[in-house]
Design an enzyme around this catalytic site. Structure first.
Site, short mmCIF file in Angstrom:
data_model
loop_
_atom_site.label_atom_id
_atom_site.label_comp_id
_atom_site.label_asym_id
_atom_site.label_seq_id
_atom_site.Cartn_x
_atom_site.Cartn_y
_atom_site.Cartn_z
N CYS B 173 -8.18 9.28 10.85
CA CYS B 173 -6.83 9.75 11.25
C CYS B 173 -6.28 10.82 10.31
O CYS B 173 -5.75 11.84 10.77
CB CYS B 173 -5.87 8.57 11.31
SG CYS B 173 -5.91 7.51 9.86
N HIS B 286 1.55 9.34 9.88
CA HIS B 286 1.15 9.82 8.56
C HIS B 286 1.81 11.16 8.27
O HIS B 286 2.06 11.96 9.18
CB HIS B 286 -0.37 10.05 8.51
CG HIS B 286 -1.19 8.80 8.51
ND1 HIS B 286 -0.64 7.54 8.39
CD2 HIS B 286 -2.54 8.62 8.59
CE1 HIS B 286 -1.62 6.65 8.40
NE2 HIS B 286 -2.78 7.27 8.53
#
Lengths: 378, 378
Positions: B173, B286
């Site tokens: 990710c 994130h």
């Protein structure tokens, strides 16, 4: 906040591993108080005593057994008359005026830049040595910008009793915490370039911001819209670019402080620094990811040894248990913690290191550093 | 989690500014269902359907109107028999076995590395094209590691109906979110070196970690000790070095994924990357602070234009209002947001940039990227 700040004490896993301030209970016997309120020692003034850093000034003065003849607690008209408990005595907060500094030897300022600009010169005029926590005078030529472990020589010759006042500036909290770790390595291998990304706590924006983070978190957990007074957006379970104004060049003021203050403190106009400053939902300690490029080679084991022997530094670098510095672990502590010390794979040989640093923003990032400066004046 | 994830929707300030998935209600008319469960289109299997990414696979398939003939929802024996609602129908979760892949065209895996290692090859053997979200096969030579906007050519020739199975890996990710922003700039000026510091959400450690963050936060606010099951230390109002195991060289596995996957995805073994991966108390998106060194000059205005025109990228870079990307703003969104685009003062001329990137870890960081890969197989 009570519950929360207490929880920060209770649940820090490695609380005991960090050096505690000279362990002295805040409640002192009246004998003890008479002893510190003695004839000798300087007369102190604390400006902005009702703020987060102002309150920390008092606890650091007590923790470090700072000797003083008298102490004057100053704040704005709004706070004047409030009573503040210090060393088991109740003190009344006085309104800050031009006359506040008559007979004061050392004045610790933390009331914002405009108050420092207005009253700092007046205090100096009256013979006080001002240790200013604001950014008002940091970059003024001739004003020492001091981290005692890093550049004590910058304030050489400035002493209580030298017969004149002086101004000394306390660096920005992020700069102090970064340079506490970077300087010992810089002395050994000379830092050419530094890339810093910060993870900054609410405390940097004051007690009200810490309250807002707690309030917002409660609200979000209850499914309510968060109260946004200090910050214009949700802080709870979120993070955002530092709220300082953004300048022409795209850097915000917080980032430019790291760039410029590093040059002044290291007295090295050639050192290259870039920083990205981010506010994270943590209460009172900053973290910083620091990438270092050196002129001379420096392997990670040597770097670790250098840091282990550096004053004010605690190395927490346990790879096997994945134990490294955290904001919680350094909260209410004096030591700046360093870990994740490793050779930077993106640089040739041993000319680069990555490190991760955590320090209490209110303590070493502000009040402790200022009191350490004051100690050097005696 | 309900209250909290909902609050993430409600209180995102600029929610409307990011591109929403093709707006299709999750509740679909039975006509619509018959239409998508038609004779044509591939037969799908979703492995690990009860996990955070597994659930996101289903909502992305619906959001993007992914055509399929049939769908099989697979999980461990523990979850078998559970009923999962999808496109207004209730499906029973089946236990994952070697026979699960008979007649399957595309299998989306997100059940951890060991499950992928055991059942991925079996699925391929049976003629399925596996899109694997784990790290099991990412660095295996011959296995395409694909971000559709970045290196679609890596999976050239792999199609449903080509008569054989195949493996395609979904990158980590953090790598996906970073390269979504860095690649358009890399194409223009060639990235020589990249220094990344991450601010990673709880979701990266799964739904249980998100629950633990919420639970711990409630406990800390009540002055109770936090429950530490998923992580060994307090996560609420704290942050810590990523929990992935730390390797011999001092980097943790998450950081080395960014180093190695970038080289493979860019097919550039010379690009220098260093990363410091940190877990912050944010739910599902994130953030990454990325410092770029270029071979050719690239000024910030050109960079901003390049990013504005890049697929899957949303530029949020308003200096006057201090509005830049935040995790909250990209949560449950497809677009990766980029801001704080500025010339790096620590590099000469226009050979360096600092940028700040945010992306939904569960969506573009995992499920969406995998479904986009699947779309290219049709």
């Amino acid at each position: 906040m009570a519950a929360l700040s207490q929880s920060h004490h209770l649940h820090s896993n490695c609380f005991s591993r960090l050096p505690t301030p000279k362990s002295k209970p805040l409640r002192l016997s009246s004998t003890r108080v008479r002893m510190s309120l003695q004839e000798t020692g300087p007369s102190l003034a604390v400006v902005g005593v009702t703020g987060a850093v102002g309150q920390e000034f008092l606890s650091v003065l007590s923790d470090r057994d700072f000797p003083f003849r008298s102490i004057k607690l100053l704040a704005s008209k709004r706070s004047a008359g409030k009573s503040v408990s210090f060393q088991n005595h109740s003190f009344t907060v006085e309104e800050l005026t031009a006359d506040s500094f008559n007979g004061i030897d050392i004045a610790l300022f933390s009331a914002g830049g405009s108050i420092s600009k207005e009253f700092g010169p007046i205090a100096v005029e009256k013979g006080a040595i001002v240790v200013d926590n604001s950014s008002a005078f940091r970059m003024v030529e001739g004003v020492p910008l001091v981290i005692p472990e890093v550049n004590p020589d910058a304030m050489e010759g400035i002493k209580v009793g030298m017969g004149r006042g002086a101004l000394i500036a306390n660096p920005n909290c992020s700069t102090i915490i970064c340079l506490m770790a970077a300087t010992p390595l810089h002395r050994h291998a000379k830092v050419k370039r530094m890339v810093v990304s910060t993870y900054q706590a609410a405390s940097g924006a004051g007690a009200a911001a810490m309250h807002e983070l707690e309030l917002q978190t409660r609200e979000v957990l209850e499914g309510k819209p968060p109260t946004c007074n200090i910050f214009k957006q949700q802080y709870a379970f979120n993070l955002f670019s530092h709220n300082a104004p953004v300048l022409e060049n795209g850097y915000n003021e917080e980032e430019m402080k790291m760039v410029k203050e590093t040059r002044k403190i290291w007295n090295d106009m050639d050192v290259k620094v870039t920083a990205t400053c981010i506010r994270v939902p943590v209460m009172r300690a900053h973290a910083e990811s620091v990438n270092l490029q050196f002129e001379k080679p420096l392997d990670e084991d040597t770097a670790r040894e250098i840091l282990k022997n550096a004053p004010g530094i605690v190395v927490i670098d346990d790879r096997s248990s994945n134990h490294f510095p955290t904001p919680l672990e350094v909260s209410n502590k004096d030591g700046v913690a360093v870990g994740r010390i490793r050779r930077d794979l993106s640089q040739d040989g041993n000319h680069g290191l990555d490190i991760f640093v955590c320090g209490d923003q209110v303590r070493k990032g502000a009040a402790l550093n200022a009191v350490q400066i004051a100690e050097m004046l005696l």
